[in-house]
Design an enzyme around this catalytic site. Structure first.
Site, mmCIF file in Angstrom:
data_model
loop_
_atom_site.group_PDB
_atom_site.id
_atom_site.type_symbol
_atom_site.label_atom_id
_atom_site.label_comp_id
_atom_site.label_asym_id
_atom_site.label_seq_id
_atom_site.Cartn_x
_atom_site.Cartn_y
_atom_site.Cartn_z
ATOM 1 N N TRP A 54 -9.671 1.376 -5.678
ATOM 2 C CA TRP A 54 -8.807 2.527 -5.473
ATOM 3 C C TRP A 54 -7.375 2.277 -5.932
ATOM 4 O O TRP A 54 -6.644 3.205 -6.284
ATOM 5 C CB TRP A 54 -8.829 2.911 -3.996
ATOM 6 C CG TRP A 54 -8.081 4.148 -3.640
ATOM 7 C CD1 TRP A 54 -6.926 4.250 -2.915
ATOM 8 C CD2 TRP A 54 -8.445 5.496 -3.971
ATOM 9 N NE1 TRP A 54 -6.544 5.563 -2.770
ATOM 10 C CE2 TRP A 54 -7.466 6.354 -3.413
ATOM 11 C CE3 TRP A 54 -9.501 6.053 -4.691
ATOM 12 C CZ2 TRP A 54 -7.517 7.738 -3.559
ATOM 13 C CZ3 TRP A 54 -9.550 7.438 -4.829
ATOM 14 C CH2 TRP A 54 -8.568 8.258 -4.271
ATOM 15 N N HIS A 107 -6.585 -6.739 1.530
ATOM 16 C CA HIS A 107 -5.534 -5.802 1.141
ATOM 17 C C HIS A 107 -4.261 -6.143 1.898
ATOM 18 O O HIS A 107 -4.261 -6.339 3.112
ATOM 19 C CB HIS A 107 -5.999 -4.384 1.485
ATOM 20 C CG HIS A 107 -5.047 -3.312 1.053
ATOM 21 N ND1 HIS A 107 -4.343 -3.358 -0.129
ATOM 22 C CD2 HIS A 107 -4.692 -2.136 1.648
ATOM 23 C CE1 HIS A 107 -3.606 -2.278 -0.248
ATOM 24 N NE2 HIS A 107 -3.795 -1.519 0.826
ATOM 25 N N SER A 167 0.849 -1.189 0.000
ATOM 26 C CA SER A 167 0.000 0.000 0.000
ATOM 27 C C SER A 167 0.887 1.242 0.000
ATOM 28 O O SER A 167 1.758 1.368 -0.863
ATOM 29 C CB SER A 167 -0.955 -0.045 1.192
ATOM 30 O OG SER A 167 -2.036 0.830 1.010
ATOM 31 N N LYS A 175 4.518 1.841 -2.220
ATOM 32 C CA LYS A 175 5.112 2.969 -2.931
ATOM 33 C C LYS A 175 6.507 3.260 -2.368
ATOM 34 O O LYS A 175 7.453 3.543 -3.101
ATOM 35 C CB LYS A 175 4.236 4.213 -2.788
ATOM 36 C CG LYS A 175 2.803 4.112 -3.276
ATOM 37 C CD LYS A 175 2.137 5.481 -3.242
ATOM 38 C CE LYS A 175 0.735 5.508 -2.685
ATOM 39 N NZ LYS A 175 -0.238 4.633 -3.293
#
Length: 572
Positions: free
Chosen positions: A321, A357, A228, A232
């Site tokens: 998203w 997730h 998540s 990044k």
């Protein structure tokens, strides 16, 4: 002594590479091999050309030449680095002159002194049993990121926790954070947290080099991983430090693996204009919306900065998203760089669903283990040609087919597009037709105030808007809607294709009128119907696009072909 260590580490890379001895290196002994390359011109946004598809990673920043030779990649990579720093994350400072490190009680302590200020990094380390040296993974804010620890510990790989709040605080950066005190020229506007956090990972590696005599870490086999926002972080860390042999960026979402340009076409995902202002420099947001095509780079090039080293990215289709279709297209484009250098097996992607997730399901685990085995343990026979995705209908090549032509345009679009205006459909009496100059033809529809049906689809034709259309080709069609859904209390519908069952589409919140994806389904040649029933009363619907293209559009789009003399009704 330092020179001898550098040369030795460089040779270890080639000797340990086995089959790769005559191919590009698997890792480098320095943070940035191209640091002496000239910095390209970096014009302000208003002076940048429009590049609608994905920029060519092999083209010099000034457009003067193009090279696919690996010999020229070092400086081209550094041009991409300079652009990302300048337009997105801010400058990542070089290694400080004063840095010390110690290792005791399973903790690495790195002390950096700059401008009279001191920053201290502490990392908890778990070493395997034995004498080593051991490969090591640096996990973002966890010893192994979100990957199960046993993936590494059962392979005698050390784990190193990167405590990113030692640098700047997640979700609440302040000028009083240690990093900003160390570099007073950096502030909350001109420096995003991803440049600061990537800098911190590099300082951890500096510390590992300084204590190598009493901390048995194999510095030629370092990995980074996170998920998540931390995905990044891992991606930027791997891109900006060539001492990292393997990067695993898990479900990184917008600002990570997905392309800013592609994400702009696919609805309510983490677009450039919707990501965190804390993570990126403030001036980046000048490229939001239609201005994204002026960004001189994109995130397929952020990933490509890791080449020729190894990278695995993952996605999760259960979370809209995360911009998973954009991740797929960006990964396809980035893969072209590794393939061009003859090392396509050093890059992989795994985009699936059916799990939480940041969870690693049993189906995905072998892919992760394969990359760990091959690029952290040197098992060269392992197959890492991993390209798993659920998007057979997406025309990913159209985004980079122009590369090498000097003409940054999309190829002719041969996809089917059926445009349908909402107010010209069979609008049930539970809906109002209203006016808005920003809507197509100046009209849109909305369920009447007070009508909500969150649990089950409302019954009867009066509750629905029914679109009729003809498909002249059998294919997979995507249904997109131009909607205006202001918040989570008015951002959903019930939808049904032909005589199927009504299903919910939710979380469609937009900033004004935007296109969102509703569903994808195969259609036969012939007449079809698409019904939308109200679920939350404030969700505004402008028009529908039924298309064989894998992507949406910006703007209003073409006029709907279903309109006669539709009238405006007054809300009752």
């Amino acid at each position: 002594m330092k020179t001898k260590f550098t040369i030795a580490l460089f040779l270890m890379n080639f000797i340990g590479g086995g089959l790769y001895a005559h191919q590009p290196p698997l890792v480098y002994p320095v943070e940035n091999s191209g640091k002496t390359c000239p910095v390209p011109a970096l014009p302000p946004p208003g002076q940048l050309p429009v590049i609608a598809p994905l920029p060519d990673p092999f083209m010099r920043s000034d457009g003067s030449s193009r090279s696919t030779s690996f010999n020229n990649w070092e400086c081209r990579r550094n041009e991409i680095r300079s652009a990302i720093e300048h337009y997105e994350i801010g400058l990542k400072p070089e290694k400080p002159d004063t840095i010390t490190a110690s290792y005791a009680n399973n903790t690495l302590t790195v002390t950096v002194t700059e401008n009279g200020q001191t920053l201290v990094l502490t990392s908890q380390i778990v070493l395997p049993t034995g004498t080593g040296p051991f490969p090591a993974v640096i996990g973002m804010n966890s010893g192994t990121g979100s990957i199960p620890p046993d993936v590494f510990t059962t392979r005698n790989i050390a784990t190193i926790r990167y405590n990113h709040n030692n640098v700047t605080t997640y979700n609440n950066p302040q000028l009083t954070d240690p990093y900003f005190k160390l570099y007073p020229g950096q502030d909350l506007d001109n420096a995003g947290q991803y440049s600061a956090w990537a800098w911190g990972v590099s300082r951890i590696i500096d510390g590992l080099e300084l204590v190598k005599e009493n901390l048995p870490i194999d510095l030629s086999h370092l990995g980074v991983t996170g998920c998540s926002y931390a995905g990044k972080m891992a991606l930027f860390a791997g891109a900006f430090d060539e001492r990292i042999a393997l990067t695993i960026a898990q479900e990184s979402g917008g600002g990570g693996a997905p392309s800013w340009r592609v994400s702009e076409t696919i609805g309510n995902v983490e677009k450039l204009g919707a990501t965190s202002h804390q993570w990126f420099k403030e001036s980046m947001f000048a490229f939001a919306g239609p201005n994204v095509s002026k960004l001189p780079h994109d995130h397929h090039e952020l990933m490509a900065m890791i080449a020729p080293r190894a990278l695995l990215v993952t996605g999760n289709t259960d979370f809209l998203w995360l911009a998973n279709p954009s991740c797929y297209v960006s990964a396809r484009a980035a893969h072209e760089v590794w393939k061009t250098f003859g090392i396509g097996d050093r890059f992989g992607y795994y985009i699936d669903g059916g799990h939480g997730h940041c969870a690693i399901p049993a189906t995905q685990r072998p892919a992760v283990e394969a990359f760990v085995d091959k690029f952290m343990l040197g098992k060269t026979a392992i197959n890492t040609n991993i390209m798993v995705h659920p998007y057979p209908g997406i025309d990913y090549e159209s985004w980079y087919k122009w590369w090498g032509t000097n003409k940054p345009v999309f190829p002719p679009d041969n996809s089917k597009k059926i445009w349908l205006e909402a107010e010209c459909a069979a609008v049930g009496s539970s809906w109002d037709v209203l006016e808005d100059t920003a809507a197509s033809k100046g009209r849109y529809i909305m369920g009447r105030p007070g009508l909500n049906s969150n649990t089950v689809a409302p019954a009867g034709d009066s509750s629905a808007v029914i679109f009729s259309f003809y498909a002249d080709s059998a294919a997979s069609y995507t249904f997109l809607a131009r909607v205006n859904c202001a918040d989570a209390n008015d951002d959903s519908y019930w939808i049904r294709v032909d005589n199927g069952t009504f299903t919910t589409v939710n979380n469609l919140t937009t900033a004004g009128w935007q296109w969102v994806t509703l569903t994808t389904t195969p259609l036969t040649v012939g007449q079809h119907g698409f019904a939308i029933a109200y679920r939350e009363d404030g969700a505004r619907l402008d028009k529908i696009l039924v298309t064989t293209s894998g992507f949406g559009i910006n703007g209003i789009g073409a006029p709907g072909a279903n309109c006669g003399a539709a009238s405006i009704s007054t809300p009752r």
